[in-house]
Design a protein around this motif. Structure first.
Motif, mmCIF file in Angstrom:
data_model
loop_
_atom_site.group_PDB
_atom_site.id
_atom_site.type_symbol
_atom_site.label_atom_id
_atom_site.label_comp_id
_atom_site.label_asym_id
_atom_site.label_seq_id
_atom_site.Cartn_x
_atom_site.Cartn_y
_atom_site.Cartn_z
ATOM 1 N N ALA A 14 -8.267 -12.829 -4.964
ATOM 2 C CA ALA A 14 -8.990 -12.138 -3.895
ATOM 3 C C ALA A 14 -9.778 -10.952 -4.449
ATOM 4 N N VAL A 15 -9.214 -10.238 -5.411
ATOM 5 C CA VAL A 15 -9.928 -9.113 -6.025
ATOM 6 C C VAL A 15 -11.149 -9.619 -6.792
ATOM 7 N N VAL A 16 -10.981 -10.717 -7.516
ATOM 8 C CA VAL A 16 -12.113 -11.297 -8.257
ATOM 9 C C VAL A 16 -13.201 -11.751 -7.286
ATOM 10 N N TYR A 17 -12.810 -12.390 -6.181
ATOM 11 C CA TYR A 17 -13.800 -12.775 -5.163
ATOM 12 C C TYR A 17 -14.543 -11.536 -4.658
ATOM 13 N N SER A 18 -13.807 -10.465 -4.429
ATOM 14 C CA SER A 18 -14.416 -9.240 -3.922
ATOM 15 C C SER A 18 -15.439 -8.693 -4.902
ATOM 16 N N VAL A 19 -15.111 -8.705 -6.173
ATOM 17 C CA VAL A 19 -16.038 -8.188 -7.185
ATOM 18 C C VAL A 19 -17.260 -9.090 -7.307
ATOM 19 N N VAL A 20 -17.049 -10.398 -7.281
ATOM 20 C CA VAL A 20 -18.150 -11.342 -7.486
ATOM 21 C C VAL A 20 -19.062 -11.421 -6.259
ATOM 22 N N PHE A 21 -18.488 -11.505 -5.062
ATOM 23 C CA PHE A 21 -19.293 -11.757 -3.868
ATOM 24 C C PHE A 21 -19.736 -10.501 -3.131
ATOM 25 N N GLY A 22 -19.141 -9.381 -3.402
ATOM 26 C CA GLY A 22 -19.537 -8.158 -2.718
ATOM 27 C C GLY A 22 -18.629 -7.839 -1.543
ATOM 28 N N HIS A 23 -18.791 -6.613 -1.039
ATOM 29 C CA HIS A 23 -17.895 -6.089 -0.010
ATOM 30 C C HIS A 23 -18.023 -6.849 1.318
ATOM 31 N N GLU A 24 -19.245 -7.049 1.788
ATOM 32 C CA GLU A 24 -19.444 -7.679 3.108
ATOM 33 C C GLU A 24 -18.980 -9.135 3.121
ATOM 34 N N THR A 25 -19.341 -9.887 2.100
ATOM 35 C CA THR A 25 -18.932 -11.296 2.036
ATOM 36 C C THR A 25 -17.414 -11.413 1.944
ATOM 37 N N THR A 26 -16.793 -10.539 1.164
ATOM 38 C CA THR A 26 -15.331 -10.559 1.047
ATOM 39 C C THR A 26 -14.677 -10.208 2.375
ATOM 40 N N LYS A 27 -15.239 -9.271 3.092
ATOM 41 C CA LYS A 27 -14.703 -8.895 4.401
ATOM 42 C C LYS A 27 -14.773 -10.077 5.371
ATOM 43 N N LEU A 28 -15.909 -10.792 5.370
ATOM 44 C CA LEU A 28 -16.041 -11.981 6.221
ATOM 45 C C LEU A 28 -15.067 -13.077 5.797
ATOM 46 N N MET A 29 -14.897 -13.240 4.482
ATOM 47 C CA MET A 29 -13.982 -14.257 3.976
ATOM 48 C C MET A 29 -12.547 -13.946 4.407
ATOM 49 N N LEU A 30 -12.118 -12.710 4.257
ATOM 50 C CA LEU A 30 -10.762 -12.332 4.663
ATOM 51 C C LEU A 30 -10.582 -12.458 6.172
ATOM 52 N N PHE A 31 -11.642 -12.150 6.933
ATOM 53 C CA PHE A 31 -11.570 -12.324 8.379
ATOM 54 C C PHE A 31 -11.402 -13.805 8.733
ATOM 55 N N SER A 32 -12.138 -14.684 8.042
ATOM 56 C CA SER A 32 -12.007 -16.122 8.333
ATOM 57 C C SER A 32 -10.631 -16.631 7.935
ATOM 58 N N TRP A 33 -10.080 -16.131 6.818
ATOM 59 C CA TRP A 33 -8.722 -16.519 6.438
ATOM 60 C C TRP A 33 -7.725 -16.063 7.492
ATOM 61 N N SER A 34 -7.881 -14.847 7.981
ATOM 62 C CA SER A 34 -6.974 -14.329 9.012
ATOM 63 C C SER A 34 -7.088 -15.134 10.302
ATOM 64 N N LEU A 35 -8.319 -15.480 10.663
ATOM 65 C CA LEU A 35 -8.532 -16.283 11.859
ATOM 66 C C LEU A 35 -7.879 -17.662 11.720
ATOM 67 N N ALA A 36 -7.968 -18.240 10.527
ATOM 68 C CA ALA A 36 -7.327 -19.537 10.288
ATOM 69 C C ALA A 36 -5.809 -19.431 10.423
ATOM 70 N N GLU A 37 -5.232 -18.353 9.910
ATOM 71 C CA GLU A 37 -3.783 -18.152 10.040
ATOM 72 C C GLU A 37 -3.373 -17.981 11.493
ATOM 73 N N VAL A 38 -4.152 -17.211 12.243
ATOM 74 C CA VAL A 38 -3.855 -17.024 13.659
ATOM 75 C C VAL A 38 -3.932 -18.360 14.387
ATOM 76 N N GLN A 39 -4.948 -19.166 14.063
ATOM 77 C CA GLN A 39 -5.087 -20.465 14.699
ATOM 78 C C GLN A 39 -3.868 -21.341 14.412
ATOM 79 N N VAL A 40 -3.419 -21.344 13.171
ATOM 80 C CA VAL A 40 -2.277 -22.187 12.813
ATOM 81 C C VAL A 40 -1.011 -21.713 13.502
ATOM 82 N N PHE A 41 -0.705 -20.407 13.411
ATOM 83 C CA PHE A 41 0.577 -19.921 13.923
ATOM 84 C C PHE A 41 0.595 -19.683 15.428
ATOM 85 N N ALA A 42 -0.555 -19.433 16.032
ATOM 86 C CA ALA A 42 -0.561 -19.149 17.468
ATOM 87 C C ALA A 42 -0.897 -20.380 18.303
#
Length: 158
Positions: A79-107
């Motif tokens: 995740a840190v490498v993704y953040s360095v390579v893709f930049g702050h905004e893209t990493t924030k969107l990526m982590l948000f999509s991962w969180s949304l996927a987890e919420v979808q699965v567990f909720a």
């Protein structure tokens, strides 16, 4: 049915006491041969070596925890490498999509699959007097639900 055919040596369709005793003695002799093979020759030494090299339970638990923490650390570094390579905004969107996927699965997905796993066997047992049918139906439906979710995600990317 297969065991009955195996027991019925005479071929008359019925299993006599003699046939049952003959089958039982074959089973006992094959078990004795298996045990004798296991305790003699190289198998004996292999069994002793395997038992001598077996790690204690606590050591296996520590190894398992270290392995899990290692996987966690590797994924955190990814995740840190993704953040360095893709930049702050893209990493924030990526982590948000991962969180949304987890919420979808567990909720959403997990409660539905658990409810189906409990209700379908119960319902089918009441309707058909067969537990096996309910368990099979539950397995098929939960696999189908997971497949539908995966296909929905895949089609959304196209």
């Amino acid at each position: 049915l297969k065991l009955q055919r195996e027991l019925d040596v005479s071929g008359e369709g019925l299993v006599s006491l003699q046939e049952l005793v003959l089958w039982y003695s074959k089973m006992v002799s094959s078990a004795v041969k298996r045990e004798r093979r296991r305790t003699t020759g190289w198998r004996k030494h292999w069994a002793r070596a395997k038992q001598a090299c077996a790690l204690p339970r606590r050591v296996r638990i520590v190894i398992a925890w270290l392995l899990m923490w290692g996987i966690f650390a590797a994924l955190a570094m990814l995740a840190v490498v993704y953040s360095v390579v893709f930049g702050h905004e893209t990493t924030k969107l990526m982590l948000f999509s991962w969180s949304l996927a987890e919420v979808q699965v567990f909720a959403i997905e997990e409660p539905i699959v658990i409810a189906m796993a409990i209700l379908l066997p119960w319902l089918s047992e009441r309707l058909t007097n067969s537990e096996l049918f309910g368990e099979t139906l539950s397995s098929v439906v939960s696999s189908g639900a997971s497949l539908c979710v995966a296909l929905g995600r895949w089609c959304g990317k196209q």
